[in-house]
Design a protein around this motif. Structure first.
Motif, PDB file in Angstrom:
ATOM      1  N   ALA A 150       0.711  -1.169   0.111  1.00  0.00           N
ATOM      2  CA  ALA A 150      -0.112  -0.155  -0.107  1.00  0.00           C
ATOM      3  C   ALA A 150       0.926   1.267  -0.020  1.00  0.00           C
ATOM      4  CB  ALA A 150      -1.023   0.001   1.210  1.00  0.00           C
ATOM      5  N   ARG A 151       2.017   1.182   0.787  1.00  0.00           N
ATOM      6  CA  ARG A 151       2.844   2.481   0.935  1.00  0.00           C
ATOM      7  C   ARG A 151       3.450   2.582  -0.568  1.00  0.00           C
ATOM      8  NH1 ARG A 151       5.789   0.827   5.655  1.00  0.00           N
ATOM      9  NH2 ARG A 151       4.362   2.402   7.009  1.00  0.00           N
ATOM     10  N   ARG A 152       3.953   1.641  -1.044  1.00  0.00           N
ATOM     11  CA  ARG A 152       4.722   1.591  -2.433  1.00  0.00           C
ATOM     12  C   ARG A 152       3.853   1.997  -3.490  1.00  0.00           C
ATOM     13  NH1 ARG A 152       7.109  -3.061  -2.210  1.00  0.00           N
ATOM     14  NH2 ARG A 152       5.994  -4.132  -3.959  1.00  0.00           N
ATOM     15  N   THR A 153       2.596   1.296  -3.692  1.00  0.00           N
ATOM     16  CA  THR A 153       1.785   1.521  -4.911  1.00  0.00           C
ATOM     17  C   THR A 153       0.625   2.284  -4.834  1.00  0.00           C
ATOM     18  OG1 THR A 153       0.537  -0.537  -4.257  1.00  0.00           O
ATOM     19  CG2 THR A 153       2.557  -0.866  -5.716  1.00  0.00           C
ATOM     20  N   GLY A 154       0.288   2.710  -3.535  1.00  0.00           N
ATOM     21  CA  GLY A 154      -0.700   3.797  -3.060  1.00  0.00           C
ATOM     22  C   GLY A 154      -2.062   3.139  -2.496  1.00  0.00           C
ATOM     23  N   SER A 155      -2.088   1.698  -2.858  1.00  0.00           N
ATOM     24  CA  SER A 155      -3.235   0.883  -2.204  1.00  0.00           C
ATOM     25  C   SER A 155      -2.936  -0.358  -2.465  1.00  0.00           C
ATOM     26  CB  SER A 155      -4.650   1.212  -2.972  1.00  0.00           C
ATOM     27  OG  SER A 155      -4.494   0.946  -4.342  1.00  0.00           O
ATOM     28  N   ALA A 156      -3.618  -1.328  -1.435  1.00  0.00           N
ATOM     29  CA  ALA A 156      -3.569  -2.720  -1.636  1.00  0.00           C
ATOM     30  C   ALA A 156      -4.751  -3.243  -0.952  1.00  0.00           C
ATOM     31  CB  ALA A 156      -2.248  -3.180  -0.765  1.00  0.00           C
ATOM     32  N   ILE A 157      -5.261  -4.355  -1.400  1.00  0.00           N
ATOM     33  CA  ILE A 157      -6.336  -5.199  -0.723  1.00  0.00           C
ATOM     34  C   ILE A 157      -5.815  -6.525  -0.429  1.00  0.00           C
ATOM     35  CG2 ILE A 157      -8.502  -6.440  -1.134  1.00  0.00           C
ATOM     36  CD1 ILE A 157      -8.999  -4.350  -3.574  1.00  0.00           C
ATOM     37  N   ALA A 158      -6.081  -6.836   0.846  1.00  0.00           N
ATOM     38  CA  ALA A 158      -5.746  -8.043   1.647  1.00  0.00           C
ATOM     39  C   ALA A 158      -6.797  -8.871   2.139  1.00  0.00           C
ATOM     40  CB  ALA A 158      -4.824  -7.750   2.841  1.00  0.00           C
ATOM     41  N   ILE A 159      -6.786 -10.206   1.673  1.00  0.00           N
ATOM     42  CA  ILE A 159      -7.975 -10.993   2.081  1.00  0.00           C
ATOM     43  C   ILE A 159      -7.655 -11.948   3.280  1.00  0.00           C
ATOM     44  CG2 ILE A 159      -9.450 -12.955   1.033  1.00  0.00           C
ATOM     45  CD1 ILE A 159      -9.698 -11.352  -1.500  1.00  0.00           C
ATOM     46  N   GLY A 160      -8.504 -12.256   4.343  1.00  0.00           N
ATOM     47  CA  GLY A 160      -8.237 -13.229   5.040  1.00  0.00           C
ATOM     48  C   GLY A 160      -9.498 -14.023   5.430  1.00  0.00           C
ATOM     49  N   HIS A 161      -9.652 -14.781   6.541  1.00  0.00           N
ATOM     50  CA  HIS A 161     -10.509 -15.762   6.689  1.00  0.00           C
ATOM     51  C   HIS A 161     -10.894 -15.546   8.177  1.00  0.00           C
ATOM     52  CE1 HIS A 161      -9.149 -17.002   2.993  1.00  0.00           C
ATOM     53  NE2 HIS A 161     -10.013 -17.169   2.744  1.00  0.00           N
ATOM     54  N   PRO A 162     -12.305 -16.005   8.585  1.00  0.00           N
ATOM     55  CA  PRO A 162     -12.334 -15.658  10.073  1.00  0.00           C
ATOM     56  C   PRO A 162     -11.845 -16.881  10.694  1.00  0.00           C
ATOM     57  CG  PRO A 162     -14.224 -16.480   8.979  1.00  0.00           C
ATOM     58  CD  PRO A 162     -13.303 -16.230   7.833  1.00  0.00           C
TER      59      PRO A 162
END
Length: 314
Positions: free
Chosen positions: A199-211
């Protein structure tokens, strides 16, 4: 001298703004597989509202958890099952490339009804489905009838989702990091920090996790202690961010009579060649990062900052 101090103060202020702008990053976290584990899912719902949830439409608690998440301010997505390349048990109404447009439309319509308040849709598994241009074109043509974006979980590198959305109004964004491929807390923490750095390097990032309980514990520790240059955002706030489609067009099978064998000499010549990579976009954050670094390392700025600090102490 007073005028010089005003000029120096202005330069220091500009430098601070440039530096903070250069390193700003947007981080989006989506927790998949909602609808099966109310106990741990309720812990996710208790976290900051900008964490989003993706609900499996045929899960026993799908409607309940989608409603609770929405009431708590979270963005809700439909976590739609799609066929994987591997052989494994599948959810009911898993999308397959060979399905008709009518069957795909029926499944998506029922999923919209089962997951209230959804504003987006992402794929559960789906390496076989998302790598099929023909299959994903049918999905995007159906989604064009709804006000839903598509979050590509990127379960396969050559996903055709962005290519398939061309000509429709469906906006596509892409997952950058999976948080919990393992259930080791150190691994999850490493992936979380990797998402921050992206996110810092490219401006944004989406992370996916699970419960999973381990994922929930790591999130409880880390989302409340994000670096000051990282902002937690909803996926929908990234719909206008630059997206790069690295997919290649699926091969079109030729008739046996039309195939022409490659000349051995040509294959030998090309063996050592490397395909040139297409030019990558220059993101605004990278541009400002370079400016910020240059300004900070400037001898003139260092001198003026030292002088300013000396005057502040007087």
């Amino acid at each position: 001298m007073l005028q010089f101090r005003h000029i120096l103060s202005g330069l220091v202020g500009i430098m601070a703004v440039l530096t903070s702008t250069a390193y700003a990053g947007k981080l989006s976290i989506v927790i998949d597989d909602f609808g099966y584990r109310p106990q741990t899912e309720n812990q996710v719902i208790a976290m900051p509202a900008n964490i989003s949830v993706a609900v499996l439409p045929n899960a026993p608690h799908a409607r309940e958890m989608a409603t609770k998440a929405h009431a708590a301010g979270h963005e809700v997505l439909i976590h739609l099952p799609m066929a994987p390349l591997s052989k494994q048990p599948l959810e009911k109404d898993t999308l397959r490339p060979e399905m008709s447009s009518a069957e795909i439309a029926r499944i998506i319509s029922e999923a919209v009804h089962k997951v209230p308040y959804a504003v987006g849709l992402n794929n559960h598994m789906g390496s076989a489905m998302t790598s099929s241009l023909f299959g994903m074109q049918k999905v995007m043509q159906t989604l064009d009838n709804y006000n839903l974006y598509f979050l590509d979980s990127m379960t396969i590198g050559n996903s055709q989702a962005m290519r398939a959305a061309a000509g429709t109004r469906v906006k596509v964004i892409k997952r950058k990091v999976f948080l919990d491929d393992t259930q080791n807390e150190a691994d999850i923490r490493y992936q979380f920090n990797r998402a921050i750095n992206l996110a810092r390097r490219t401006g944004s990032a989406i992370a996916i996790g699970h419960p999973h309980p381990t994922t929930v514990r790591v999130l409880q520790q880390m989302v409340y202690n994000l670096p000051p240059d990282i902002t937690l955002v909803r996926p929908s706030s990234l719909l206008n961010e630059p997206q790069v489609d690295n997919s290649t067009a699926p091969a079109v099978p030729q008739q046996a009579s039309q195939r022409t064998p490659a000349a051995p000499s040509l294959r030998t010549v090309l063996k050592g060649c490397r395909a040139k990579q297409p030019p990558q976009p220059v993101y605004a954050t990278a541009f400002f990062t370079a400016i910020g670094d240059s300004i900070q390392q400037s001898n003139l700025v260092k001198y003026m900052v030292n002088q300013w600090q000396g005057w502040q102490k007087k």
